[in-house]
Design an enzyme around this catalytic site. Structure first.
Site, PDB file in Angstrom:
ATOM      1  N   LYS A  54       4.473  -2.681  -0.474  1.00  0.00           N
ATOM      2  CA  LYS A  54       3.815  -3.225   0.710  1.00  0.00           C
ATOM      3  C   LYS A  54       3.947  -4.749   0.722  1.00  0.00           C
ATOM      4  O   LYS A  54       4.219  -5.351   1.749  1.00  0.00           O
ATOM      5  CB  LYS A  54       2.334  -2.816   0.736  1.00  0.00           C
ATOM      6  CG  LYS A  54       2.144  -1.344   1.094  1.00  0.00           C
ATOM      7  CD  LYS A  54       0.733  -0.857   0.860  1.00  0.00           C
ATOM      8  CE  LYS A  54       0.655   0.653   1.052  1.00  0.00           C
ATOM      9  NZ  LYS A  54      -0.647   1.219   0.683  1.00  0.00           N
ATOM     10  N   GLN A  98      -6.371  -0.251  -1.700  1.00  0.00           N
ATOM     11  CA  GLN A  98      -5.464   0.819  -2.133  1.00  0.00           C
ATOM     12  C   GLN A  98      -6.260   1.979  -2.731  1.00  0.00           C
ATOM     13  O   GLN A  98      -7.078   1.790  -3.624  1.00  0.00           O
ATOM     14  CB  GLN A  98      -4.465   0.259  -3.163  1.00  0.00           C
ATOM     15  CG  GLN A  98      -3.429   1.255  -3.628  1.00  0.00           C
ATOM     16  CD  GLN A  98      -2.474   1.706  -2.522  1.00  0.00           C
ATOM     17  OE1 GLN A  98      -1.997   0.911  -1.720  1.00  0.00           O
ATOM     18  NE2 GLN A  98      -2.210   3.009  -2.472  1.00  0.00           N
ATOM     19  N   ASP A 121      -5.446  -0.084   7.687  1.00  0.00           N
ATOM     20  CA  ASP A 121      -5.112   1.310   7.369  1.00  0.00           C
ATOM     21  C   ASP A 121      -5.647   2.258   8.445  1.00  0.00           C
ATOM     22  O   ASP A 121      -5.250   3.416   8.496  1.00  0.00           O
ATOM     23  CB  ASP A 121      -5.738   1.704   6.015  1.00  0.00           C
ATOM     24  CG  ASP A 121      -4.748   1.606   4.874  1.00  0.00           C
ATOM     25  OD1 ASP A 121      -3.534   1.763   5.137  1.00  0.00           O
ATOM     26  OD2 ASP A 121      -5.174   1.386   3.731  1.00  0.00           O
TER      27      ASP A 121
END
Ligand code: NAD
Length: 285
Positions: A54, A98, A121
């Site tokens: 990422k 994460q 997200d």
């Protein structure tokens, strides 16, 4: 019949190229680059790889990253304090926590603390709610990535039978909401679904997000269906595979995604797209 492959890598590259040009143009107008804060708690090797990918993807298009690599013993309270600090920091546009988090930390509590306009997200209940109401803001990355892939191959949605296997908050459920918003008649299957083969057999568009290798049998699939495999499983020999019995499924489907090289790259591309959108949303406050 052998299905055509939906090339997630090249579709994702197209999205990234467009983003890179947009960000270049913005920098010429002296607008600051979007900034993404990435929080990793613990040393899960798979998560470390995801975070590294990422980070690289962000740099590649011109998004600045701020990485927090924190020890697995970090308390929930300290993590929440960091999230609150990043929420308030005007120079930070996106926050990514994460998953999975260590067992002593409740992921739901942490995700709910994020400023929904920084929730790149798309996991916050605000963003899921907006998607449910067909007024999406920051859309969950994987399901949105699947929609962009399907649009790219010219998939029609209105009136199609869509079947989603898997009902998690991060993939299955928002995937069903995306397909519903696009005009499909949607069925969601999960661990208590009876006669999965029959449900799968009705699908014009099938999306599987279970996480079990060769779980969806090729013979279940309707001839000419579009089949998307979200599952990613690492086999004991190190290879990656998805939920489908791929070779058999390819004989029945018209379009199919490979694993790897299908949905995975799309998820990262949408994360970048969401980070820019988050910056724009914050500019409107
Ligand atoms: P999860 O474990 O949270 O959810 C799995 C779902 O599968 C559950 O809803 C469960 O009810 C359903 N399920 C389990 N057994 C079943 C059965 N026998 N019949 C029908 N349904 C059954 O997993 P998740 O986080 O949604 O992820 C699913 C898969 O997608 C995993 O392999 C994950 O690694 C992968 N994934 C890929 C990406 C990507 O970018 N490609 C992103 C996220 C997740």
């Amino acid at each position: 019949m052998s299905a055509k492959l939906i090339d997630g890598r090249s579709i994702a590259e197209k999205i990234r190229n467009k983003l890179r040009s947009q960000l270049l143009l913005r920098s010429k107008h002296r607008k600051p680059a979007p900034k993404l804060a990435v929080i990793l708690v613990g040393e899960d090797p798979a998560s470390e790889i995801y975070v590294r990918n990422k980070h690289q993807a962000c740099e590649d298009v011109g998004i600045t990253t701020l990485d927090y690599f924190l020890p697995k013993t970090l308390s929930q309270k300290k993590l929440l304090t960091l999230v609150q600090k990043l929420n308030k920091d005007k120079s930070v546009n996106g926050i990514l926590v994460q998953l999975p988090l260590p067992k002593h930390i409740e992921a739901d509590v942490v995700l709910e603390q994020l400023d929904p306009r920084k929730d790149v997200d798309g996991f916050h209940s605000f963003n899921l709610g907006r998607l449910a109401q067909e007024r999406p803001q920051l859309r969950p990355c994987t399901p949105y990535g699947v929609m962009l892939m399907l649009e790219e191959i010219g998939q029609r949605f209105k009136g199609k039978e869509a079947v989603v296997v898997g009902a998690s908050n991060i993939v299955g459920r928002p995937m069903a909401l995306e397909l519903l918003a696009a005009g499909c008649t949607v069925t969601i299957c999960h661990r208590f679904t009876k006669d999965l083969a029959k449900q799968v057999g009705r699908a014009d568009i099938l999306v599987s997000a279970v996480g079990k290798p060769a779980f969806i049998k090729g013979k279940w699939i309707k001839k000419g269906a579009t089949v998307v495999d979200v599952g990613i499983i690492r086999l004991p020999d190190g290879r990656l595979t998805g939920d489908l019995e791929f070779t058999e499924a390819r004989q029945k489907a018209k379009w199919i995604t490979p694993v790897p090289g299908g949905v995975g790259p799309m998820t990262v591309a949408v994360l970048l797209k969401n980070t820019l959108l988050a910056q724009e949303l914050q500019g409107k406050r």
